[in-house]
Design a protein around this motif. Structure first.
Motif, short mmCIF file in Angstrom:
data_model
loop_
_atom_site.label_atom_id
_atom_site.label_comp_id
_atom_site.label_asym_id
_atom_site.label_seq_id
_atom_site.Cartn_x
_atom_site.Cartn_y
_atom_site.Cartn_z
N GLN A 262 -8.35 7.81 15.29
CA GLN A 262 -9.61 8.52 15.40
C GLN A 262 -10.24 8.33 16.78
OE1 GLN A 262 -12.30 7.70 12.13
NE2 GLN A 262 -10.59 7.43 10.70
N TYR A 263 -9.88 7.24 17.46
CA TYR A 263 -10.45 6.94 18.77
C TYR A 263 -9.50 7.31 19.90
CZ TYR A 263 -13.83 4.67 15.89
OH TYR A 263 -14.78 4.45 14.93
N THR A 264 -8.20 7.15 19.68
CA THR A 264 -7.25 7.54 20.72
C THR A 264 -7.03 9.04 20.74
OG1 THR A 264 -5.33 7.26 19.25
CG2 THR A 264 -6.06 5.33 20.50
N GLY A 265 -7.29 9.71 19.61
CA GLY A 265 -7.16 11.16 19.55
C GLY A 265 -5.76 11.65 19.22
N SER A 266 -4.80 10.74 19.15
CA SER A 266 -3.42 11.12 18.86
C SER A 266 -2.62 9.86 18.56
CB SER A 266 -2.79 11.85 20.06
OG SER A 266 -2.55 10.93 21.12
N ASP A 267 -1.34 10.04 18.28
CA ASP A 267 -0.47 8.87 18.20
C ASP A 267 -0.53 8.13 19.53
OD1 ASP A 267 0.54 9.17 15.57
OD2 ASP A 267 1.93 10.70 16.25
N LYS B 70 -0.17 7.91 25.41
CA LYS B 70 0.04 8.88 24.35
C LYS B 70 1.37 9.59 24.56
CE LYS B 70 -4.94 9.81 24.20
NZ LYS B 70 -5.99 10.87 24.27
N PRO B 71 1.94 10.19 23.51
CA PRO B 71 3.20 10.91 23.67
C PRO B 71 3.07 12.05 24.69
CG PRO B 71 2.69 10.60 21.35
CD PRO B 71 1.46 10.17 22.12
N ASN B 72 4.08 12.18 25.53
CA ASN B 72 4.13 13.27 26.53
C ASN B 72 2.91 13.27 27.43
OD1 ASN B 72 6.57 14.29 25.28
ND2 ASN B 72 5.25 15.18 23.69
N ASP B 73 2.40 12.10 27.73
CA ASP B 73 1.22 11.96 28.57
C ASP B 73 1.46 10.78 29.51
OD1 ASP B 73 -1.29 11.38 29.69
OD2 ASP B 73 -2.37 11.95 27.88
#
Length: 224
Positions: A138-143, A192-195
């Motif tokens: 909820q805080y990171t916005g993604s996996d 984050k993935p692909n980031d």
């Protein structure tokens, strides 16, 4: 309260800028003036430059994942943080990130795990860790994948700072032998993935996580 992430969620929901541990035992302003820490603090006139006399932050050491069997990398002042304490902390964050039950059991006392499960809606450690991971999303916005843990200070054992943790230990682990207890200011970086970016939980939560680590019967455990 189950773990410090639960408290962090409540704090952020209320838009309060404070530590995301169960109880903030020191405000940022009081920490900044603490002569036992260097981070953000003013040095006294009689301050010694000898390493052995320097407060927290005078020396930093980076451990990579695999060093000392740590499952994650960690930056810390080794004069203040023991290898056993660092092991507990790295295993804790690794367990939440990967929902890894074995790492969780290395980080948290078995009697405390049992107590937490008995007083929650979760029946297994895996369910508990799954819920913690989803909460953090909820805080990171993604996996996310944690990169490094940074211990940026050790808080002073001020009056009442450990009271809640002491009561928890007395209830969950009666009769145990506590040989040390410390409260650390902790941040964790992640990607984050692909980031290609690197992010900080400290900035997502609004402050450091104040995390208590007790050495109980000769082994360090995260108390949460």
């Amino acid at each position: 309260m189950r773990v410090f992430f639960r408290k962090a969620a409540a704090i952020m929901a209320a838009a309060v800028i404070t530590a995301s541990a169960a109880v903030s035992c020191s405000s940022k302003s009081s920490f900044s003036s603490d002569p036992n820490n260097l981070i953000g603090g003013d040095l006294p006139d009689d301050y010694s430059k000898d390493l052995e006399d320097m407060p927290y932050g005078g020396e930093y050491q980076k451990f990579e994942a695999g060093d000392n069997d740590f499952p994650m990398g960690i930056d810390m002042d080794p004069r203040f943080v023991t290898i056993d304490e660092a092991s507990a902390l790295t295993n804790y964050f690794y367990s939440v990130n990967n929902q890894d039950v074995e790492s969780f059991k290395k980080a948290v006392h078995p009697d405390l795990i049992k107590y937490r499960l008995e007083n929650s809606e979760y029946s297994t450690e895996k369910e508990f860790l799954d819920a913690e991971y989803e909460l953090l999303k909820q805080y990171t916005g993604s996996d996310f994948t944690f990169d490094y843990i940074l211990i940026d200070g050790r808080l002073k054992d001020t009056e009442g700072a450990f009271e809640q943790y002491d009561k928890l230990v007395e209830t969950a682990i009666p009769g145990c032998n506590i040989t040390s207890r410390n409260m650390y200011m902790v941040d964790v970086t992640y990607h984050k993935p692909n980031d290609g970016g690197s992010y900080s939980l400290r900035y997502r939560f609004g402050d450091y996580m104040n995390i208590a680590i007790y050495t109980i019967d000769g082994k360090a455990y995260v108390i949460s």
